[in-house]
Design a protein around this motif. Structure first.
Motif, PDB file in Angstrom:
ATOM      1  N   ASP A 227       0.842  -1.192   0.000  1.00  0.00           N
ATOM      2  CA  ASP A 227       0.000   0.000   0.000  1.00  0.00           C
ATOM      3  C   ASP A 227       0.876   1.239   0.000  1.00  0.00           C
ATOM      4  N   ARG A 228       0.776   1.998  -1.044  1.00  0.00           N
ATOM      5  CA  ARG A 228       1.340   3.346  -1.134  1.00  0.00           C
ATOM      6  C   ARG A 228       0.792   3.974  -2.399  1.00  0.00           C
ATOM      7  N   ILE A 229       0.348   5.198  -2.315  1.00  0.00           N
ATOM      8  CA  ILE A 229      -0.168   5.889  -3.493  1.00  0.00           C
ATOM      9  C   ILE A 229       1.001   6.505  -4.247  1.00  0.00           C
ATOM     10  N   VAL A 230       1.131   6.121  -5.528  1.00  0.00           N
ATOM     11  CA  VAL A 230       2.256   6.575  -6.358  1.00  0.00           C
ATOM     12  C   VAL A 230       1.696   7.087  -7.682  1.00  0.00           C
ATOM     13  N   PRO A 231       1.387   8.367  -7.775  1.00  0.00           N
ATOM     14  CA  PRO A 231       0.876   8.903  -9.048  1.00  0.00           C
ATOM     15  C   PRO A 231       1.940   8.875 -10.135  1.00  0.00           C
ATOM     16  N   ALA A 232       1.483   8.939 -11.361  1.00  0.00           N
ATOM     17  CA  ALA A 232       2.407   8.976 -12.497  1.00  0.00           C
ATOM     18  C   ALA A 232       3.207  10.269 -12.496  1.00  0.00           C
ATOM     19  N   THR A 233       4.481  10.162 -12.830  1.00  0.00           N
ATOM     20  CA  THR A 233       5.354  11.329 -12.934  1.00  0.00           C
ATOM     21  C   THR A 233       5.078  12.062 -14.238  1.00  0.00           C
ATOM     22  N   THR A 234       5.053  13.392 -14.185  1.00  0.00           N
ATOM     23  CA  THR A 234       4.823  14.210 -15.373  1.00  0.00           C
ATOM     24  C   THR A 234       6.104  14.927 -15.774  1.00  0.00           C
ATOM     25  N   LEU A 235       6.121  15.464 -16.978  1.00  0.00           N
ATOM     26  CA  LEU A 235       7.266  16.254 -17.432  1.00  0.00           C
ATOM     27  C   LEU A 235       7.454  17.489 -16.556  1.00  0.00           C
ATOM     28  N   ASP A 236       6.350  18.055 -16.059  1.00  0.00           N
ATOM     29  CA  ASP A 236       6.455  19.207 -15.157  1.00  0.00           C
ATOM     30  C   ASP A 236       7.150  18.809 -13.859  1.00  0.00           C
ATOM     31  N   ASP A 237       6.877  17.590 -13.367  1.00  0.00           N
ATOM     32  CA  ASP A 237       7.565  17.112 -12.161  1.00  0.00           C
ATOM     33  C   ASP A 237       9.065  17.038 -12.395  1.00  0.00           C
ATOM     34  N   VAL A 238       9.464  16.485 -13.546  1.00  0.00           N
ATOM     35  CA  VAL A 238      10.886  16.337 -13.865  1.00  0.00           C
ATOM     36  C   VAL A 238      11.552  17.710 -13.951  1.00  0.00           C
ATOM     37  N   ALA A 239      10.874  18.654 -14.594  1.00  0.00           N
ATOM     38  CA  ALA A 239      11.432  19.996 -14.752  1.00  0.00           C
ATOM     39  C   ALA A 239      11.565  20.699 -13.406  1.00  0.00           C
ATOM     40  N   ALA A 240      10.554  20.559 -12.546  1.00  0.00           N
ATOM     41  CA  ALA A 240      10.599  21.216 -11.236  1.00  0.00           C
ATOM     42  C   ALA A 240      11.724  20.639 -10.381  1.00  0.00           C
ATOM     43  N   LEU A 241      11.915  19.327 -10.434  1.00  0.00           N
ATOM     44  CA  LEU A 241      12.990  18.718  -9.648  1.00  0.00           C
ATOM     45  C   LEU A 241      14.358  19.140 -10.180  1.00  0.00           C
ATOM     46  N   ALA A 242      14.490  19.238 -11.489  1.00  0.00           N
ATOM     47  CA  ALA A 242      15.758  19.673 -12.073  1.00  0.00           C
ATOM     48  C   ALA A 242      16.116  21.083 -11.618  1.00  0.00           C
ATOM     49  N   ALA A 243      15.115  21.939 -11.540  1.00  0.00           N
ATOM     50  CA  ALA A 243      15.364  23.310 -11.075  1.00  0.00           C
ATOM     51  C   ALA A 243      15.814  23.315  -9.619  1.00  0.00           C
ATOM     52  N   ARG A 244      15.293  22.371  -8.845  1.00  0.00           N
ATOM     53  CA  ARG A 244      15.640  22.307  -7.424  1.00  0.00           C
ATOM     54  C   ARG A 244      17.020  21.698  -7.209  1.00  0.00           C
ATOM     55  N   LEU A 245      17.354  20.638  -7.969  1.00  0.00           N
ATOM     56  CA  LEU A 245      18.591  19.901  -7.723  1.00  0.00           C
ATOM     57  C   LEU A 245      19.754  20.347  -8.600  1.00  0.00           C
ATOM     58  N   ASP A 246      19.454  21.057  -9.681  1.00  0.00           N
ATOM     59  CA  ASP A 246      20.452  21.455 -10.672  1.00  0.00           C
ATOM     60  C   ASP A 246      21.032  20.242 -11.399  1.00  0.00           C
ATOM     61  N   VAL A 247      20.339  19.127 -11.380  1.00  0.00           N
ATOM     62  CA  VAL A 247      20.634  17.967 -12.226  1.00  0.00           C
ATOM     63  C   VAL A 247      19.298  17.396 -12.669  1.00  0.00           C
ATOM     64  N   GLU A 248      19.285  16.738 -13.815  1.00  0.00           N
ATOM     65  CA  GLU A 248      18.044  16.177 -14.324  1.00  0.00           C
ATOM     66  C   GLU A 248      17.903  14.721 -13.896  1.00  0.00           C
ATOM     67  N   ASP A 249      16.703  14.362 -13.453  1.00  0.00           N
ATOM     68  CA  ASP A 249      16.410  12.990 -13.017  1.00  0.00           C
ATOM     69  C   ASP A 249      15.160  12.532 -13.758  1.00  0.00           C
ATOM     70  N   ARG A 250      15.355  11.714 -14.793  1.00  0.00           N
ATOM     71  CA  ARG A 250      14.228  11.266 -15.595  1.00  0.00           C
ATOM     72  C   ARG A 250      13.538  10.029 -15.015  1.00  0.00           C
ATOM     73  N   ALA A 251      14.077   9.482 -13.915  1.00  0.00           N
ATOM     74  CA  ALA A 251      13.490   8.297 -13.289  1.00  0.00           C
ATOM     75  C   ALA A 251      12.830   8.618 -11.959  1.00  0.00           C
ATOM     76  N   MET A 252      12.683   9.878 -11.613  1.00  0.00           N
ATOM     77  CA  MET A 252      12.123  10.276 -10.323  1.00  0.00           C
ATOM     78  C   MET A 252      10.718   9.715 -10.125  1.00  0.00           C
ATOM     79  N   VAL A 253      10.342   9.563  -8.862  1.00  0.00           N
ATOM     80  CA  VAL A 253       8.980   9.181  -8.506  1.00  0.00           C
ATOM     81  C   VAL A 253       8.497  10.109  -7.408  1.00  0.00           C
ATOM     82  N   LYS A 254       7.189  10.230  -7.303  1.00  0.00           N
ATOM     83  CA  LYS A 254       6.593  11.025  -6.232  1.00  0.00           C
ATOM     84  C   LYS A 254       5.590  10.149  -5.499  1.00  0.00           C
ATOM     85  N   THR A 255       5.467  10.362  -4.207  1.00  0.00           N
ATOM     86  CA  THR A 255       4.597   9.510  -3.415  1.00  0.00           C
ATOM     87  C   THR A 255       4.169  10.229  -2.148  1.00  0.00           C
TER      88      THR A 255
END
Length: 490
Positions: A227-255
């Protein structure tokens, strides 16, 4: 922009949690089949906890049985990815390092077989969705006319299905004098361990009865509930994380913060010393049933009714009082069919579920949940309906949810927007509906699909009439009108 990788790990912001172990010293004790977002946010995070605790035997070799997408996302990142845990306005980032390698099975079938047959491998986990087992949802028997399963029934020289890979690898282990691995289904199937065991043994018997006997006596297929809710990752999620980390992560997940893994304490070899979020138990079924009929059943109802009303996300659907009241009523019905373990307080569980559904930062899409409905409804909605009918109880909320799934098959919502019906039986259902001109005929056509609806339930007059009534309202007035009528009836 630079990618997340071992080389860029040290450049991440200080508040990002990193692996606390030497990844080069990790051995792969786990092979996972079906490396989607759910695995990366659930089992991989659990094994990452074990590695962080100092036991380096539990790294993961992961495999995709179909697409190269996840391999292509993770390989340039040395298997690293970020898991974002979101709750309201807060968000924490953690880098998961448990995945050592990703194999695309159609490209490298022998590499996957070698990983499964490795002496280091003690546990095999699976998140391949209900349809990946090639099992009839109603009977649990192998679907022998499935083309890929038929190929595995003919030869296991180059497996094509999950059961095929398991049987072929177990044959290799037996020949090498190695013990079997513990195979753990992490999919939302009732009695998932028994079903996986039955599929493996049935396939093994067709090739080598002695192998099947060895697997049955020496192997282990624990029941589990995840049991854990794991929505699908969007391109906006990837872009927002890249802005935060200063590296791109195309395999990220959110939960979400919540995580639960209940495992039957039945292993045939070494097992990890699991940490928080994992519970070993003698009986998983009561936990599994509660999760399937409350969390997953409500999710399906929300997905189809909300989706038909043109609502994109779960939290937006629950902002409507009519949908919120419907969920509570569905829970009232489903709860009477449960036999919860003493540790499970159903009232508190329901409150916690509603809070999780309300989490606006997850943005869990109704269309994502609506996928593969023919595989999900038997255990989520049809089983509690059958139980309530047998007890002489009403089924208003549960039958409205099923009717909404039937309405979803039309491929168009109440606003006239088209949607794809993503389901392994979509073609068969569409063919049955092609000559059905009324709600009564459409219900009759789908009820004849015994791969979804057990014949005894399909023959129940009360169930049939409830579906006709709700489908007629959904078709002529829409989901919101049906919900309004529902409120008047309860």
């Amino acid at each position: 922009m630079r990618r997340l990788s071992s080389a860029t790990l040290g450049t991440l912001p200080a508040d990002v949690i990193r692996p606390a172990y030497d990844r080069a010293a990790v051995r792969a004790g786990v092979v996972h089949l079906g490396i989607g977002a759910f695995h990366r946010a659930h089992q991989a995070a659990v094994f990452d906890d074990v590695l962080n605790a100092g036991d380096l035997r539990w790294g993961i070799v992961a495999a995709s049985l179909r697409s190269s997408q996840v391999r292509d996302q993770m390989a340039p990142q040395d298997g690293l990815y970020a898991m974002l845990v979101r709750d309201g306005s807060s968000e924490g980032a953690r880098i998961i390092g448990a995945v050592q390698r990703v194999i695309v099975a159609p490209e490298e079938p022998q590499a996957l077989l070698n990983a499964l047959a490795s002496p280091d491998t003690h546990v095999v986990t699976l998140t391949i969705t209900e349809k990946g087992y090639r099992l009839d949802p109603a009977t649990g028997a192998l679907i022998e006319d499935d083309p890929q399963l038929a190929a595995d029934l003919a030869s296991l020289a180059r497996p094509q299905t999950a059961p095929g890979y398991l049987v072929a690898a177990l044959a290799m282990r037996k020949a090498l004098g190695l013990p079997p691995f513990t195979a753990i289904s992490c999919d939302n199937l009732p009695h998932n361990g028994q079903r996986l065991r039955n599929a493996v043994l049935a396939l093994a018997r067709r090739h080598d009865p002695a192998l099947a006997e060895w697997i049955g006596e020496e192997g282990a297929f624990p029941e589990t509930m995840v049991d854990r809710i794991v929505p699908a990752t969007t391109l906006d999620d990837v872009a927002a994380l890249a802005a935060r980390l200063d590296v791109e992560d195309r395999a990220m997940v959110k939960t979400e913060p919540f995580i639960q893994w209940v495992i039957e304490d039945r292993f045939c070899g070494p097992r990890p010393k699991f940490g928080a979020g994992v519970q070993l138990t003698a009986a998983v079924a009561p936990w599994e049933e509660a999760k399937l009929r409350l969390l997953n059943g409500a999710h399906s109802g929300i997905a189809y009714l909300g989706g038909l009303a043109g609502i994109d996300h779960v939290h937006e659907a629950l902002a409507l009082p009519a949908i919120r009241a419907f969920v509570e009523a569905l829970w009232d019905e489903a709860q009477t069919t449960l036999s919860p373990p003493p540790e499970l307080d159903l009232a508190a569980y329901r409150d916690a579920l509603m809070a999780r559904f309300d989490n606006p930062t997850l943005r869990h899409r109704t269309r994502q949940i609506a996928m593969d409905g023919s595989q999900k409804l038997p255990q989520r909605l049809l089983a509690p309906i059958a139980a309530r009918l047998a007890a002489g109880q009403g089924i208003e909320a549960l039958s409205l949810a099923v009717a909404a799934w039937m309405r979803w098959q039309a491929g168009r919502d109440d606003l006239g927007n088209a949607h794809g019906v993503d389901d392994p039986l979509a073609g068969a259902i569409a063919a049955r509906l092609a000559d059905a001109d009324t709600a009564e005929e459409r219900v009759a056509a789908i009820l004849r699909l015994d791969a979804v609806v057990p014949p005894a339930l399909a023959a129940n007059a009360a169930f049939r009439m409830a579906l006709i009534r709700w489908l007629a309202i959904l078709e002529t007035q829409g989901a919101l009108a049906a919900l309004s009528t529902f409120q008047e009836r309860i």
